[in-house]
Write a protein that holds these residues in place. Structure first.
Motif, short mmCIF file in Angstrom:
data_model
loop_
_atom_site.label_atom_id
_atom_site.label_comp_id
_atom_site.label_asym_id
_atom_site.label_seq_id
_atom_site.Cartn_x
_atom_site.Cartn_y
_atom_site.Cartn_z
N LYS A 1 0.99 -1.25 0.15
CA LYS A 1 -0.06 -0.08 0.00
C LYS A 1 0.79 1.38 -0.15
O LYS A 1 2.09 1.15 0.29
N ILE A 2 0.36 2.42 -0.47
CA ILE A 2 0.93 3.70 -0.16
C ILE A 2 0.16 4.70 0.71
O ILE A 2 -1.15 4.28 0.94
N LEU B 1 -1.99 12.63 -6.28
CA LEU B 1 -1.01 12.25 -7.07
C LEU B 1 -1.48 12.33 -8.56
O LEU B 1 -2.58 12.00 -8.93
N GLN C 1 8.79 2.48 -8.85
CA GLN C 1 9.68 2.09 -7.68
C GLN C 1 9.15 0.63 -7.07
O GLN C 1 9.92 -0.09 -6.83
N VAL D 1 1.95 -1.56 -6.25
CA VAL D 1 0.85 -1.28 -5.09
C VAL D 1 -0.35 -1.81 -5.35
O VAL D 1 -0.91 -2.11 -6.68
N THR E 1 6.49 12.11 -10.01
CA THR E 1 5.99 11.24 -8.90
C THR E 1 4.43 10.96 -9.14
O THR E 1 3.72 11.87 -9.32
N THR F 1 -2.99 10.12 -0.08
CA THR F 1 -2.54 11.39 -0.83
C THR F 1 -3.20 11.71 -2.24
O THR F 1 -4.04 11.16 -2.40
N LEU G 1 1.10 7.78 -9.96
CA LEU G 1 0.56 6.28 -9.64
C LEU G 1 0.38 5.58 -11.12
O LEU G 1 -0.39 6.66 -11.68
N VAL H 1 -2.16 10.44 -12.06
CA VAL H 1 -2.48 9.21 -12.10
C VAL H 1 -2.19 8.89 -13.83
O VAL H 1 -2.74 9.57 -14.66
N ILE I 1 -5.83 9.59 -3.54
CA ILE I 1 -5.45 8.24 -3.32
C ILE I 1 -5.69 7.96 -1.94
O ILE I 1 -5.07 8.71 -1.12
N TYR J 1 3.99 2.43 -8.01
CA TYR J 1 4.33 3.97 -7.73
C TYR J 1 5.44 4.20 -8.29
O TYR J 1 6.51 3.36 -8.50
N GLU K 1 8.47 7.34 -8.77
CA GLU K 1 8.94 8.36 -7.99
C GLU K 1 10.39 8.86 -9.05
O GLU K 1 10.97 7.88 -9.53
#
Length: 459
Positions: free
Chosen positions: A247-248, A253, A412, A415, A378, A251, A380, A255, A456, A405, A407
C-alpha cells in the motif's frame, strides 16, 4: 481430459462457411418483411445474427474444454399505428418465420402507442456499402487451437521459477453473419471473423501469497494474432511485475491509466453522451453539446470504415449509414450518440449509433507510455480497477485500484489495496497527455492517459 460440450464436429473446416449462408439469411429477412406487409402492419424491421466457431480452453498444459458453437436467431419488430411488437425464432423455415411475424403483430395490437418508436428515417439508410474486409475465414481444428493455448502456457511457465502455475489459456476462432432489413426497402448483410488467444498465470510472492495476471491478442485475421509465445511471456511478465505489492499512504498524485484501463475511462464518457442516458436525465454531461469537456488539444475521432477494424460497419443495427466524425473536437463535445428513438425523444438528429460505437481513435500528445512515466515524476500507474463506484448522474468516481508507484520518473514498486477517487468532469478536463503507443484490441483505440491529479486512499 477434454470435456466436449457438444456432439457437433470440432473443426471450423467441417462446417458450412458462413458466407455461403448469407443469401439464404437475406431471403429469410425478405420473407418476414413481405409477410408483415401482407398483415397490414405500418412498418417492420427484421434482423438475423448467426455465429459459428470453436473455443478451446486449457489448464496446466492439458485440454480442459472444447466447445463448438453454431447458433443464431431472427428477430422481428412490427409497428402498427404507433404501437410495437417483437418476436424471434431460431427456426428459419417459412412456417416458423410466419408464426414469428404473426406473434409480433398480435403483440403490437395490444401494446400502448409510443410516438417516438418506429423505423429510422428512410433518408438515413446506408447506400454506399464498402468492402471493409471484416471476414477472413481460416480453417483450424480443435487440436490446432489447443496447441496455441498450450504453447502460450509453456512459454509463460518458462519465464521464471516464481511463475508457479497456469490459471488457464483459451484460443478461439469464430465467424458470424448479420443481416438487417426493413420496410423502407433497406436490406444489408455482411460476414465477419474474430480470432483470439489469452493466457492467465499465477506467481508466488515472497510471503507465499499468490498473484495472477493475463495477456491476450485478438484480430479479424488469424495471421494477425501475436504468437502464443509472445502472449505467454507477456502474461508472465505482467504477473511478475505485480508480486510483493504494498500500500501507499493516502495522498493526491498524478495518475497514469494503462491503455487497458484508459478504455474503461472513455467508456464512462460513452455512457454519459448516449441518448438513453440523456433523455432519462441520468448523465453528468446533460446539456454539454458544444461545450468544453476535455482540454483544447484533445480529440476523439470515430472511424467506422477502417479495413478489418474490430468495430467497423457500414450501417448500424437500424440500417443507418455510419459516418466518420469527430466526437471531441479541440476539447469540445461535437456530438451525442443517438438512435432513432433517443433522437426523437430529444428532438435531435439520429447519429447512427444503434448498437454501439465504431473505432474511436484518441489523438495522442506525442509521447510514448514510457516517456509519460518519466514526465509524471512522482505518481501512480493504474493497471487494474475494481468495483462499481461510478455515479453516472453526478460523475463521482471511486474505485479500488492496483498498479505501480512512480518516483523521479521511475517505477519503484507495485501497489495494491488502494482507492482512487475524483469526479469524471474534473478527470476529463485534467487529462495531461495521451500516449502514442495505442492499444488496438477494442473499439476504443488509445494509449495510456495521464491525469493531473486524483485522490489516493491507502494507509
Amino acid at each position: 481430459m477434454a470435456s466436449h460440450q457438444t456432439s457437433s464436429p470440432a473443426s471450423s473446416g467441417n462446417s458450412t462457411r458462413i458466407d455461403s449462408q448469407l443469401p439464404a439469411l437475406k431471403a429469410a429477412v425478405s420473407e418476414a418483411l413481405e409477410y408483415a406487409k401482407q398483415l397490414g402492419t405500418s412498418a417492420a424491421e427484421v434482423a438475423i445474427s448467426k455465429q459459428q466457431g470453436l473455443s478451446v480452453s486449457t489448464r496446466d498444459k492439458e485440454v480442459e474444454t472444447v466447445e463448438f458453437t453454431k447458433d443464431g436467431a431472427l428477430g422481428i419488430t412490427v409497428y402498427r399505428d404507433g404501437a410495437k411488437g417483437n418476436s424471434s425464432t431460431s427456426d428459419l423455415s417459412s412456417q416458423a418465420i410466419k408464426q414469428a411475424v404473426k406473434a409480433a403483430d398480435d403483440i403490437a395490437k395490444y401494446t400502448s402507442q409510443d410516438p417516438f418508436s418506429g423505423l429510422a428515417d428512410p433518408e438515413l439508410m446506408a447506400k454506399d456499402i464498402r468492402k471493409l474486409e471484416l471476414y477472413h475465414p481460416h480453417d483450424i481444428d480443435a487440436q490446432g487451437l489447443a496447441q496455441l493455448a498450450i504453447d502460450s502456457e509453456i512459454a509463460a511457465l518458462d519465464v521464471s521459477e516464481r511463475i508457479k502455475a497456469s490459471d488457464g489459456a483459451s484460443a478461439n476462432a469464430h465467424t458470424g453473419a448479420k443481416v438487417y432489413g426493413n420496410s423502407h426497402g433497406f436490406l444489408g448483410g455482411y460476414c465477419s471473423s474474430r480470432y483470439s488467444l489469452s493466457c492467465v498465470v499465477i506467481g508466488e510472492e515472497l510471503d507465499g501469497n499468490m498473484q495472477r495476471d493475463y495477456d491476450y491478442t485478438v484480430s479479424r485475421q488469424f495471421n494477425g494474432l501475436l504468437s502464443p509465445e509472445a502472449v505467454g511471456i507477456k502474461s508472465a511478465q505482467k504477473t511478475l511485475n505485480r508480486l510483493d505489492a504494498r500500500k501507499i499512504a493516502t495522498t493526491k498524485l498524478p495518475v497514469l491509466f494503462s491503455p487497458e484501463i484508459a478504455t474503461g475511462l472513455i467508456g464512462h464518457f460513452i455512457g454519459a453522451i448516449s441518448g438513453s442516458s440523456l433523455y432519462r436525465k441520468s448523465s453528468f454531461l446533460l446539456d454539454s453539446l458544444g461545450t468544453q469537456v476535455f482540454p483544447e488539444w484533445f480529440n476523439i475521432q470515430e472511424q467506422p470504415h477502417l479495413l478489418s477494424g474490430l468495430a467497423s460497419a457500414n450501417f448500424d443495427s437500424e440500417g443507418v449509414a455510419t459516418q466518420q466524425r469527430n466526437i471531441i473536437e479541440d476539447g469540445r463535445l461535437a456530438t451525442y450518440l443517438l438512435t432513432s428513438y433517443s433522437a426523437r425523444k430529444l428532438g435531435m438528429t439520429n447519429t447512427g449509433h444503434a448498437g454501439g460505437i465504431y473505432n474511436w481513435t484518441l489523438k495522442d500528445s506525442g509521447q510514448t507510455f514510457a516517456e509519460l512515466i518519466k514526465a509524471m515524476g512522482t505518481g501512480l500507474i493504474v493497471t487494474e480497477v475494481m468495483g462499481q463506484g461510478v455515479n453516472a448522474v453526478t460523475g463521482d468516481y471511486s474505485r479500488g485500484a492496483a498498479g505501480f508507484y512512480v518516483e523521479n520518473g521511475e517505477i519503484q514498486y507495485p501497489v495494491e489495496e488502494i482507492t482512487i477517487a475524483g469526479n469524471l468532469k474534473d478527470m476529463f478536463m485534467g487529462v495531461q497527455a495521451v500516449a502514442s503507443d495505442r492499444d488496438l484490441r477494442s473499439s476504443i483505440r488509445t494509449g495510456g492517459i495521464l491525469l493531473n491529479e486524483m485522490q489516493i486512499a491507502g494507509n
